[in-house]
Design an enzyme around this catalytic site. Structure first.
Site, mmCIF file in Angstrom:
data_model
loop_
_atom_site.group_PDB
_atom_site.id
_atom_site.type_symbol
_atom_site.label_atom_id
_atom_site.label_comp_id
_atom_site.label_asym_id
_atom_site.label_seq_id
_atom_site.Cartn_x
_atom_site.Cartn_y
_atom_site.Cartn_z
ATOM 1 N N GLY A 92 6.218 36.709 70.863
ATOM 2 C CA GLY A 92 7.274 35.891 71.437
ATOM 3 C C GLY A 92 8.590 36.675 71.480
ATOM 4 O O GLY A 92 8.920 37.276 72.469
ATOM 5 N N SER A 188 1.559 41.484 71.956
ATOM 6 C CA SER A 188 2.907 41.327 72.466
ATOM 7 C C SER A 188 3.953 41.663 71.412
ATOM 8 O O SER A 188 3.918 42.750 70.843
ATOM 9 C CB SER A 188 3.086 39.911 73.016
ATOM 10 O OG SER A 188 4.276 39.833 73.761
ATOM 11 N N TYR A 189 4.893 40.740 71.087
ATOM 12 C CA TYR A 189 5.902 41.065 70.081
ATOM 13 C C TYR A 189 5.289 41.209 68.692
ATOM 14 O O TYR A 189 5.947 41.736 67.782
ATOM 15 C CB TYR A 189 7.035 40.027 70.060
ATOM 16 C CG TYR A 189 8.263 40.561 69.347
ATOM 17 C CD1 TYR A 189 9.158 41.412 70.013
ATOM 18 C CD2 TYR A 189 8.505 40.263 68.012
ATOM 19 C CE1 TYR A 189 10.257 41.944 69.355
ATOM 20 C CE2 TYR A 189 9.607 40.788 67.351
ATOM 21 C CZ TYR A 189 10.484 41.623 68.017
ATOM 22 O OH TYR A 189 11.567 42.157 67.358
ATOM 23 N N ASP A 397 -1.001 43.753 83.158
ATOM 24 C CA ASP A 397 0.160 43.148 82.522
ATOM 25 C C ASP A 397 1.429 43.857 82.969
ATOM 26 O O ASP A 397 1.572 45.065 82.776
ATOM 27 C CB ASP A 397 0.018 43.237 80.993
ATOM 28 C CG ASP A 397 1.222 42.696 80.244
ATOM 29 O OD1 ASP A 397 1.959 41.868 80.821
ATOM 30 O OD2 ASP A 397 1.414 43.088 79.078
ATOM 31 N N HIS A 450 -1.922 40.346 79.970
ATOM 32 C CA HIS A 450 -1.271 40.372 78.662
ATOM 33 C C HIS A 450 -2.172 39.799 77.567
ATOM 34 O O HIS A 450 -2.125 40.240 76.429
ATOM 35 C CB HIS A 450 0.019 39.551 78.762
ATOM 36 C CG HIS A 450 0.994 39.779 77.663
ATOM 37 N ND1 HIS A 450 1.635 40.980 77.466
ATOM 38 C CD2 HIS A 450 1.476 38.945 76.694
ATOM 39 C CE1 HIS A 450 2.460 40.875 76.435
ATOM 40 N NE2 HIS A 450 2.378 39.652 75.942
#
Length: 477
Positions: A92, A188-189, A397, A450
């Site tokens: 996020g 991701s994060y 992505d 992603h």
């Protein structure tokens, strides 16, 4: 021959031994009762078969502040007493590992029927490991703090410390997994969360007098945010090379932006805003997938934010990592059902009256303290420390594109052990793989966005099997 110990003393010693054994049995029973109280018997809409052994609940990570993180745990489908323990974190910052990792991507129960039922996932990663999903940090999903000032302090270090305390206390609650091989995963994060948590575990494992030993073996991350310079350079180049932006827009952004700077100029923000605008009508997280039309109010543009810094310039941070409106449309109604929350043991502090569970917390994304520019020094340290590290990247992505991740791998300057080569699944090229000396591998997944386990579930299962088992991915058709 008699030992010379008086008969009365023998009786006394026997009684002491009996009481010690009795107390051990009682304590073992208490431990079992403690984790059994978190057992999820059955969730609303769950299919009758196959049987799924699952638990959920809270682990308090800071007693003084009343901070507690919510987890959902699935034992491995076979041989759970032998298979490794795999922690999954979404990014996020602000996105739920329950709402994405567990319920959409790689857990055994996926939300289906537009949020009304659960469907069994044939490609769940709990075929390979005991899967532990954690909603982190506080403010994500059902995780909470009773101290409001905590929410102004959330940064990578804060998240890693809470996650470490979670693991320590979770293993105290589930002691049968203390000796299992432990791996950390995410996307991701979580490209920040995962390596930094691994570093905390790695460092504290060196001091067994002060900290409990955790049997950490490595980590694996997908489409990970790693280094702001390479990630944003890759984002811009990907948009141009995949015909999302024009030559003129690309040239303007390339001239205006120096991504090595933590503070972007106003000209760079303006140029990059034009780039991000081109994704309004397509899915930046999977540029070739149909765009979701069910929830247009939650468009990519609505979660583009800027971070104000000390020089009053702004740095644009595009989109919540892992954000995908269609799936939040289905998961949010399900996890907001009272019968579902009761089955998952959600307490009143986890979700206040009138507050809805959200798959991503937009406000946390905007208030997060982004103070780590690069994770590459952590990679260098942990590679040298002997951890097994894999990075995989879906090549469709646009948010954390394969180009940026390849730049990051090159920046580590490691000798190549096995050069860039195709790997296969179902007699088709599933992607490319390169192996480096020291235990690092980089894997491209062809046609995935992603969320690789969602877009390419069979290939993702093959990938995690190879990572955990040590068996090589097939490089022959």
């Amino acid at each position: 021959m008699e030992s010379g110990i008086p008969h009365q003393n023998k009786i006394f010693l026997f009684i002491l031994a009996f009481l010690a054994a009795f107390n051990a049995d009682i304590n073992a029973g208490n431990l079992k009762h403690e984790y059994e109280s978190d057992r999820v018997v059955r969730l609303p809409g769950q299919p009758n078969s196959p049987h799924i052994s699952q638990f959920s609940g809270y682990i308090t990570v800071n007693e003084a502040h009343g901070r507690a993180l919510f987890y959902w745990f699935f034992e491995a489908q076979t041989l759970p007493d032998k298979k490794p323990l795999l922690l999954w974190l979404n990014g996020g910052p602000g996105c739920s590992s329950v709402g994405y990792g567990a319920a959409v991507e790689l857990g055994p129960l996926r939300v289906g029927g537009k949020g009304s039922i659960l469907e069994f996932n044939q490609n769940s990663w709990n075929k390979e490991a005991n899967m532990l999903f954690l909603e982190s940090p506080i403010g994500v999903g059902f995780s909470y703090s009773n101290t409001s000032s905590d929410f102004t302090k959330i940064d990578d270090k804060f998240v890693a410390e809470d996650a470490y305390n979670f693991i320590v206390k979770w293993l105290e609650k589930f002691p049968q997994f203390k000796d299992h091989e432990f791996f950390i995963s995410g996307e991701s994060y979580a490209g920040h969360y995962v390596p930094q948590l691994a570093e905390v575990v790695f460092d504290r494992n060196k001091n067994r007098h002060k900290y409990p030993y955790i049997n950490l073996k490595g980590f694996i991350v997908g489409n990970p945010e790693t280094n702001d310079y390479y990630d944003y350079k890759g984002l811009l180049e990907y948009a141009w090379s995949h015909s999302v932006v024009s030559d003129q827009e690309y040239d303007k952004a390339k001239q205006a932006c120096d991504f090595k700077l933590e503070n972007w100029s106003s000209g760079c923000n303006s140029a990059m805003s034009v780039v991000f605008d081109q994704y309004n009508e397509i899915d930046i997280y999977n540029i070739y997938a149909p765009s979701c039309l069910l929830n247009k109010t939650s468009s990519f543009a609505s979660v583009v934010s800027s971070e104000t810094n000390s020089s009053n310039t702004k740095r644009m941070r595009p989109g919540l990592g892992g954000y995908e409106p269609c799936y939040s449309t289905y998961t949010e109604p399900y996890f907001n059902r009272k019968d579902v929350q009761n089955a998952l043991h959600i307490n009143s502090r986890g979700l206040a009256d009138g507050v809805k569970w959200k798959v991503c917390n937009d406000s946390l994304f905007r208030t997060y303290n982004y103070n780590v520019f690069s994770i590459l020094p952590t990679y260098k340290k942990l590679i040298k420390g002997g951890l097994k590290i894999w990075i995989y990247s879906g090549d469709a992505d646009g948010r954390v594109p394969v180009i940026g991740s390849r730049y990051c791998m090159d920046a580590l300057q490691l000798p190549v052990k096995t050069p860039w080569t195709p790997w296969f699944h179902g007699h088709q090229v599933a992607g490319r793989i390169v192996e480096y000396e020291g235990g690092l591998s980089f894997i491209k997944v062809r046609g995935a966005g992603h969320l690789v386990p969602l877009n390419k579930p069979k290939e993702a299962l093959s990938l995690i099997h190879s990572y955990l088992s040590g068996q090589s991915l097939s490089t022959h058709r």
